[in-house]
Structure formats: C-alpha cells, structure tokens
Motif scaffolding. Structure first.
Motif, PDB file in Angstrom:
ATOM      1  N   THR A  51     -13.281   1.841  -3.735  1.00 17.35           N
ATOM      2  CA  THR A  51     -12.477   0.658  -3.441  1.00 17.35           C
ATOM      3  C   THR A  51     -11.397   1.049  -2.442  1.00 17.35           C
ATOM      4  O   THR A  51     -10.635   1.977  -2.677  1.00 17.35           O
ATOM      5  CB  THR A  51     -11.855   0.095  -4.729  1.00 17.35           C
ATOM      6  OG1 THR A  51     -12.910  -0.231  -5.640  1.00 17.35           O
ATOM      7  CG2 THR A  51     -11.042  -1.156  -4.436  1.00 17.35           C
ATOM      8  N   CYS A  52     -11.378   0.336  -1.328  1.00 20.96           N
ATOM      9  CA  CYS A  52     -10.411   0.599  -0.259  1.00 20.96           C
ATOM     10  C   CYS A  52      -9.538  -0.637  -0.066  1.00 20.96           C
ATOM     11  O   CYS A  52     -10.001  -1.762  -0.231  1.00 20.96           O
ATOM     12  CB  CYS A  52     -11.131   0.898   1.054  1.00 20.96           C
ATOM     13  SG  CYS A  52     -12.212   2.325   0.997  1.00 20.96           S
ATOM     14  N   VAL A  53      -8.297  -0.398   0.295  1.00 23.56           N
ATOM     15  CA  VAL A  53      -7.363  -1.481   0.580  1.00 23.56           C
ATOM     16  C   VAL A  53      -7.028  -1.422   2.067  1.00 23.56           C
ATOM     17  O   VAL A  53      -6.691  -0.365   2.591  1.00 23.56           O
ATOM     18  CB  VAL A  53      -6.084  -1.355  -0.273  1.00 23.56           C
ATOM     19  CG1 VAL A  53      -5.102  -2.460   0.065  1.00 23.56           C
ATOM     20  CG2 VAL A  53      -6.437  -1.374  -1.756  1.00 23.56           C
ATOM     21  N   LYS A  54      -7.144  -2.563   2.728  1.00 27.95           N
ATOM     22  CA  LYS A  54      -6.861  -2.614   4.164  1.00 27.95           C
ATOM     23  C   LYS A  54      -5.376  -2.354   4.417  1.00 27.95           C
ATOM     24  O   LYS A  54      -4.516  -2.791   3.650  1.00 27.95           O
ATOM     25  CB  LYS A  54      -7.236  -3.984   4.730  1.00 27.95           C
ATOM     26  CG  LYS A  54      -8.733  -4.243   4.733  1.00 27.95           C
ATOM     27  CD  LYS A  54      -9.043  -5.611   5.310  1.00 27.95           C
ATOM     28  CE  LYS A  54     -10.533  -5.893   5.302  1.00 27.95           C
ATOM     29  NZ  LYS A  54     -10.842  -7.221   5.837  1.00 27.95           N
ATOM     30  N   ASP A  55      -5.100  -1.643   5.514  1.00 27.79           N
ATOM     31  CA  ASP A  55      -3.709  -1.415   5.903  1.00 27.79           C
ATOM     32  C   ASP A  55      -3.194  -2.624   6.673  1.00 27.79           C
ATOM     33  O   ASP A  55      -3.888  -3.635   6.813  1.00 27.79           O
ATOM     34  CB  ASP A  55      -3.556  -0.116   6.697  1.00 27.79           C
ATOM     35  CG  ASP A  55      -4.309  -0.112   8.022  1.00 27.79           C
ATOM     36  OD1 ASP A  55      -4.685  -1.197   8.520  1.00 27.79           O
ATOM     37  OD2 ASP A  55      -4.513   0.978   8.573  1.00 27.79           O
ATOM     38  N   SER A  56      -1.991  -2.551   7.189  1.00 30.64           N
ATOM     39  CA  SER A  56      -1.382  -3.692   7.891  1.00 30.64           C
ATOM     40  C   SER A  56      -2.147  -4.081   9.157  1.00 30.64           C
ATOM     41  O   SER A  56      -2.019  -5.202   9.644  1.00 30.64           O
ATOM     42  CB  SER A  56       0.079  -3.388   8.237  1.00 30.64           C
ATOM     43  OG  SER A  56       0.151  -2.234   9.063  1.00 30.64           O
ATOM     44  N   SER A  57      -2.973  -3.169   9.666  1.00 28.15           N
ATOM     45  CA  SER A  57      -3.799  -3.465  10.848  1.00 28.15           C
ATOM     46  C   SER A  57      -5.177  -3.994  10.473  1.00 28.15           C
ATOM     47  O   SER A  57      -5.984  -4.296  11.347  1.00 28.15           O
ATOM     48  CB  SER A  57      -3.976  -2.204  11.694  1.00 28.15           C
ATOM     49  OG  SER A  57      -2.742  -1.690  12.089  1.00 28.15           O
ATOM     50  N   GLY A  58      -5.461  -4.063   9.176  1.00 23.37           N
ATOM     51  CA  GLY A  58      -6.763  -4.544   8.716  1.00 23.37           C
ATOM     52  C   GLY A  58      -7.825  -3.463   8.634  1.00 23.37           C
ATOM     53  O   GLY A  58      -8.999  -3.747   8.428  1.00 23.37           O
ATOM     54  N   HIS A  59      -7.425  -2.188   8.771  1.00 23.28           N
ATOM     55  CA  HIS A  59      -8.371  -1.075   8.697  1.00 23.28           C
ATOM     56  C   HIS A  59      -8.425  -0.521   7.277  1.00 23.28           C
ATOM     57  O   HIS A  59      -7.430  -0.545   6.556  1.00 23.28           O
ATOM     58  CB  HIS A  59      -7.961   0.036   9.668  1.00 23.28           C
ATOM     59  CG  HIS A  59      -7.917  -0.416  11.090  1.00 23.28           C
ATOM     60  ND1 HIS A  59      -6.768  -0.370  11.850  1.00 23.28           N
ATOM     61  CD2 HIS A  59      -8.872  -0.950  11.887  1.00 23.28           C
ATOM     62  CE1 HIS A  59      -7.024  -0.850  13.050  1.00 23.28           C
ATOM     63  NE2 HIS A  59      -8.286  -1.205  13.107  1.00 23.28           N
TER      64      HIS A  59
END
Length: 149
Positions: A51-59
């Motif tokens: 499970t990954c959470v997107k950073d503020s850039s959407g990556h």
C-alpha cells in the motif's frame, strides 16, 4: 522471506480496508452494515501487495519500465512499505495490469485516490508465468476495474 500469500480483500459500503491494521479494520467492520460487507479470498503464491500513499505531487515512490519496477524513491511511501526493484506490477487496486503499456499503467495509478495498493511479483516468477501465457493471451487479458457483486 514468506513468498506465499493468502490475500483477503475486504470492503464495507464500498470502502476498501487494504492497508489498515487489525484493530482499525475490526472497529470499522463492527459499525458497518453487514449486508454491505464483501470478502474476497485469493491465494497468491509469490505475489505481494504494497500500500502506497501519493505524495503532494501525486507520485507513489517508484519508477517502472515495461511493467517492471526499476527504481524506488528514497524515503517515499513505496520505500517505507517494502517495495522492491526487479518486481513486476500485476495489479493496481485489484485491477489486472499485466500486458498493459507503461502509459496505461501510469494512467490507472493517476486515476486512483491518494492510497494505492500495488500487487507485485518477482521477476523470475513473472517471466516464467508470461512465457507460458503466450503473447496473444497476454494482449487479451481482462483489464477492467474490479466490481462488487
């Protein structure tokens, strides 16, 4: 390392609980309408879900080429949650992406909310599996988003 995984996908009222800890999941399910809870159990030898959470850039913290993860961004959600290089992406939030172009996989990732569950498989297993699929079958795989019954 444990390479054999039994995957249980749980949703309640359309809310997936992937990545939640046991306590949070149980508390949520106790409050949920029982008729809205769905379970799907699948045996997944050699596959792992991260499970990954997107950073503020959407990556979400990794790079890939031809479906194979070739770089992990330092201190990213993917790095913290155990993403490994030389693994192939097989699913994004339960949607099969085997045989998809990188552009299409990226489009699927971008279309997802902030939390994205990525299913990966080691290169040696993926290569063996794909070798026995045949190129025509790989091109005609079902890539539709999973739906609830």
């Amino acid at each position: 390392k444990q390479w054999y995984q039994r995957r249980v996908a749980i949703t309640a009222g359309g809310q997936p609980v992937a990545g939640w800890n046991k306590k949070k999941t149980i508390e949520f399910l106790k409050k949920a309408d029982p008729s809205q809870i769905t379970f799907a159990v699948r045996d997944r030898p050699f596959e792992r879900t991260i499970t990954c959470v997107k950073d503020s850039s959407g990556h979400i913290g990794f790079q890939f080429k031809k479906g194979k993860i070739n770089a992990i961004v330092k201190d990213s959600s993917a790095a913290r949650n155990g993403m490994l290089t030389d693994h192939f992406i097989t699913e994004i939030d339960g949607q099969n992406v085997v045989g998809m172009s990188d552009d299409k996989i990226l489009k699927v990732i971008k279309s997802k909310d902030r939390t994205v569950t990525v299913t990966v498989m080691p290169e040696f297993v993926y290569d063996h599996m794909v070798k026995h699929l045949g190129s025509s079958l790989k091109k005609h795989m079902d890539h539709s988003e999973p739906t609830e019954l």
